[in-house]
Write a protein that holds these residues in place. Structure first.
Motif, PDB file in Angstrom:
ATOM      1  N   ALA A   5       0.843  -1.194   0.000  1.00 13.06           N
ATOM      2  CA  ALA A   5       0.000   0.000   0.000  1.00 13.06           C
ATOM      3  C   ALA A   5       0.877   1.242   0.000  1.00 13.06           C
ATOM      4  O   ALA A   5       1.922   1.279   0.656  1.00 13.06           O
ATOM      5  CB  ALA A   5      -0.903   0.001   1.233  1.00 13.06           C
ATOM      6  N   CYS A   6       0.458   2.241  -0.741  1.00 13.07           N
ATOM      7  CA  CYS A   6       1.214   3.497  -0.810  1.00 13.07           C
ATOM      8  C   CYS A   6       1.205   4.184   0.559  1.00 13.07           C
ATOM      9  O   CYS A   6       0.147   4.353   1.163  1.00 13.07           O
ATOM     10  CB  CYS A   6       0.603   4.419  -1.865  1.00 13.07           C
ATOM     11  N   ASP A   7       2.403   4.583   1.040  1.00 11.35           N
ATOM     12  CA  ASP A   7       2.512   5.241   2.351  1.00 11.35           C
ATOM     13  C   ASP A   7       1.851   6.611   2.339  1.00 11.35           C
ATOM     14  O   ASP A   7       1.470   7.133   3.377  1.00 11.35           O
ATOM     15  CB  ASP A   7       3.988   5.426   2.717  1.00 11.35           C
ATOM     16  N   HIS A   8       1.722   7.185   1.145  1.00  8.99           N
ATOM     17  CA  HIS A   8       1.164   8.537   1.075  1.00  8.99           C
ATOM     18  C   HIS A   8      -0.354   8.522   0.937  1.00  8.99           C
ATOM     19  O   HIS A   8      -1.056   9.253   1.629  1.00  8.99           O
ATOM     20  CB  HIS A   8       1.785   9.297  -0.104  1.00  8.99           C
ATOM     21  N   CYS A   9      -0.885   7.678   0.038  1.00 12.80           N
ATOM     22  CA  CYS A   9      -2.319   7.773  -0.258  1.00 12.80           C
ATOM     23  C   CYS A   9      -3.077   6.459  -0.047  1.00 12.80           C
ATOM     24  O   CYS A   9      -4.294   6.412  -0.216  1.00 12.80           O
ATOM     25  CB  CYS A   9      -2.536   8.269  -1.685  1.00 12.80           C
ATOM     26  N   GLY A  10      -2.369   5.381   0.284  1.00 15.51           N
ATOM     27  CA  GLY A  10      -3.049   4.120   0.573  1.00 15.51           C
ATOM     28  C   GLY A  10      -3.392   3.280  -0.637  1.00 15.51           C
ATOM     29  O   GLY A  10      -3.923   2.175  -0.512  1.00 15.51           O
ATOM     30  N   GLN A  11      -3.098   3.775  -1.840  1.00 19.24           N
ATOM     31  CA  GLN A  11      -3.353   3.016  -3.067  1.00 19.24           C
ATOM     32  C   GLN A  11      -2.686   1.642  -3.010  1.00 19.24           C
ATOM     33  O   GLN A  11      -1.568   1.518  -2.513  1.00 19.24           O
ATOM     34  CB  GLN A  11      -2.796   3.832  -4.258  1.00 19.24           C
ATOM     35  N   VAL A  12      -3.373   0.632  -3.512  1.00 22.68           N
ATOM     36  CA  VAL A  12      -2.775  -0.704  -3.607  1.00 22.68           C
ATOM     37  C   VAL A  12      -1.616  -0.669  -4.604  1.00 22.68           C
ATOM     38  O   VAL A  12      -1.738  -0.099  -5.691  1.00 22.68           O
ATOM     39  CB  VAL A  12      -3.829  -1.744  -4.048  1.00 22.68           C
ATOM     40  N   GLN A  19       5.862   3.745  -9.693  1.00 22.35           N
ATOM     41  CA  GLN A  19       5.257   4.996  -9.236  1.00 22.35           C
ATOM     42  C   GLN A  19       3.850   4.696  -8.799  1.00 22.35           C
ATOM     43  O   GLN A  19       3.186   3.850  -9.414  1.00 22.35           O
ATOM     44  CB  GLN A  19       5.160   5.969 -10.416  1.00 22.35           C
ATOM     45  N   CYS A  20       3.383   5.380  -7.763  1.00 22.52           N
ATOM     46  CA  CYS A  20       1.991   5.207  -7.354  1.00 22.52           C
ATOM     47  C   CYS A  20       1.092   5.782  -8.448  1.00 22.52           C
ATOM     48  O   CYS A  20       1.268   6.930  -8.859  1.00 22.52           O
ATOM     49  CB  CYS A  20       1.746   5.929  -6.032  1.00 22.52           C
ATOM     50  N   VAL A  21       0.130   4.992  -8.926  1.00 20.23           N
ATOM     51  CA  VAL A  21      -0.716   5.474 -10.020  1.00 20.23           C
ATOM     52  C   VAL A  21      -1.683   6.554  -9.539  1.00 20.23           C
ATOM     53  O   VAL A  21      -2.222   7.302 -10.343  1.00 20.23           O
ATOM     54  CB  VAL A  21      -1.526   4.333 -10.699  1.00 20.23           C
ATOM     55  N   ARG A  22      -1.903   6.646  -8.226  1.00 20.24           N
ATOM     56  CA  ARG A  22      -2.842   7.669  -7.747  1.00 20.24           C
ATOM     57  C   ARG A  22      -2.133   8.983  -7.408  1.00 20.24           C
ATOM     58  O   ARG A  22      -2.514  10.034  -7.898  1.00 20.24           O
ATOM     59  CB  ARG A  22      -3.614   7.165  -6.531  1.00 20.24           C
ATOM     60  N   CYS A  23      -1.091   8.924  -6.570  1.00 18.26           N
ATOM     61  CA  CYS A  23      -0.476  10.181  -6.107  1.00 18.26           C
ATOM     62  C   CYS A  23       0.856  10.485  -6.788  1.00 18.26           C
ATOM     63  O   CYS A  23       1.422  11.559  -6.608  1.00 18.26           O
ATOM     64  CB  CYS A  23      -0.301  10.167  -4.590  1.00 18.26           C
ATOM     65  N   GLY A  24       1.369   9.536  -7.572  1.00 13.82           N
ATOM     66  CA  GLY A  24       2.579   9.808  -8.343  1.00 13.82           C
ATOM     67  C   GLY A  24       3.883   9.644  -7.579  1.00 13.82           C
ATOM     68  O   GLY A  24       4.956   9.855  -8.147  1.00 13.82           O
TER      69      GLY A  24
HETATM   70 ZN    ZN Z   1       0.108   6.986  -3.577  1.00 13.91          ZN
END
Ligand code: ZN
Ligand code: ZN
Ligand code: ZN
Length: 356
Positions: A5-12, A19-24
């Motif tokens: 899970a992304c530490d910044h936005c929680g995206q799987v 790169q996180c597809v939600r927050c980059g």
């Molecule tokens: Zn993220």
């Protein structure tokens, strides 16, 4: 493998994400935790893990060419991550073909290392063990003066694993698969199989644990060269399916062990991903076709527990594949003899006592 899970936005997050597809946020893999983390730049080459301001890390030197995204602690003197520091010969990074091959090869190699680290299998490199440490050569084919291709050989010798770089290309790998009459051929499978030979050296030969090995796999003192030659000349013995996971496993006890090690990793790692997705199999009206991965497959009680979940799950995955017009994902049958070998393998890699 599992999900992250992304530490910044929680995206799987998936293991191969950069790169996180939600927050980059840029993503890196922390080997001490075996987990993917979002990172932010600190200074120069230094990065910080989001939500952990004290933790400074840097990327593996192979991140410069987007080959690797594993992280190294800033006080680690090594420029490469714990996987890449085992590499000796790598594909030519001066060509697009070489780069694209190495990206695919590196991804499969780090997937292998995830399992080795999860299982705490000793993986000394050549600095730590100059004679028998684990080292990789990714070999290019040789082109003769008449344009003919001399394929590089995939194989293992005393900890040195050679992988034919051209097998990163789907066409080459598929041609090799059909010409060898194999039901399954992948880069990850090559890494798992060849590492099986290294594991045999370290956990069986170097520990003088031959007796238990021979009870299950037979006598490996049988001449390897002539056994392989016999296999290539005559093919596998009739009825090999009763005793072996693959035709090739029947060639020699070393190959049988390497195949079983590869399958142990196939099963454990795929079950872990099924668990991450909460997949449960329950075929109405068929009591034997139920499975739920409610345990950590990398810390299973025994191989029987793995197999009990694996058979219904692999049948389900194969059937789902067929609905997409794809061949079996797992084109193998686990006979009782093979399950006994997996039980031995479980005892060996988990360092527990083996009871036949
Ligand atoms: Zn993220
Ligand atoms: Zn690396
Ligand atoms: Zn082999």
């Amino acid at each position: 493998m599992r999900l992250f899970a992304c530490d910044h936005c929680g995206q799987v997050l998936h293991f191969d994400n950069r790169q996180c597809v939600r927050c980059g946020h840029r993503l890196g893999f922390v080997t001490e935790q075996l987990a993917m983390h979002a990172v932010e730049i600190d200074s120069d080459n230094q990065w910080r893990i989001v939500g952990a301001p004290q933790s400074t890390v840097r990327f593996c030197a192979n991140a410069a060419l987007d080959i690797c995204n594993w992280l190294v602690a800033t006080d680690d003197p090594h420029e490469f991550c714990v996987a890449c520091r085992h590499n000796r010969l790598v594909p030519n990074t001066g060509t697009d073909e070489g780069l694209s091959r190495w990206r695919r090869i590196g991804q499969a190699q780090r997937h292998l290392f995830y399992s080795l680290l999860r299982l705490r299998i000793p993986i000394p490199n050549r600095e730590q063990d100059p004679q028998g440490g684990l080292v990789f050569d990714f070999l290019e084919d040789e082109i003769g003066s008449d344009g003919s291709i001399m394929p590089a050989m995939t194989g293992h010798e005393e900890g040195l694993i050679a992988i034919r770089a051209a097998e990163a290309d789907d066409l080459t790998r598929e041609q090799a698969r059909t010409s060898m009459n194999e039901p399954y051929r992948t880069l990850l499978g090559h890494f798992r199989h060849e590492t099986g030979h290294f594991v045999w050296n370290k956990l069986v030969r170097d520990r003088n644990a031959f007796d238990a090995f021979r009870v299950v796999f037979g006598d490996e003192r049988l001449d390897y060269g002539s056994a392989l030659q016999f296999y290539y000349d005559n093919g596998p013995a009739q009825g090999w399916q009763l005793n072996f996971i693959s035709a090739y496993a029947s060639a020699h006890p070393w190959e049988d062990f390497a195949e079983c090690f590869a399958h142990y990793l196939h099963i454990v790692d795929t079950l872990e991903m099924a668990r991450a997705f909460g997949i449960a199999i329950d075929v109405r009206g068929h009591e034997g076709m139920a499975a739920e991965v409610d345990f950590d497959p990398y810390r299973a009680t025994n191989a029987a527990q793995l197999v009990e979940a694996w058979i219904p799950l692999s049948v389900a995955i194969n059937s789902i594949q067929h609905s997409m017009g794809q061949p079996d994902s797992y084109p193998f049958v686990l006979s009782p003899a093979v399950v006994t070998k997996l039980e031995y393998m479980h005892g060996l890699v988990q360092q527990g006592p083996y009871q036949p």
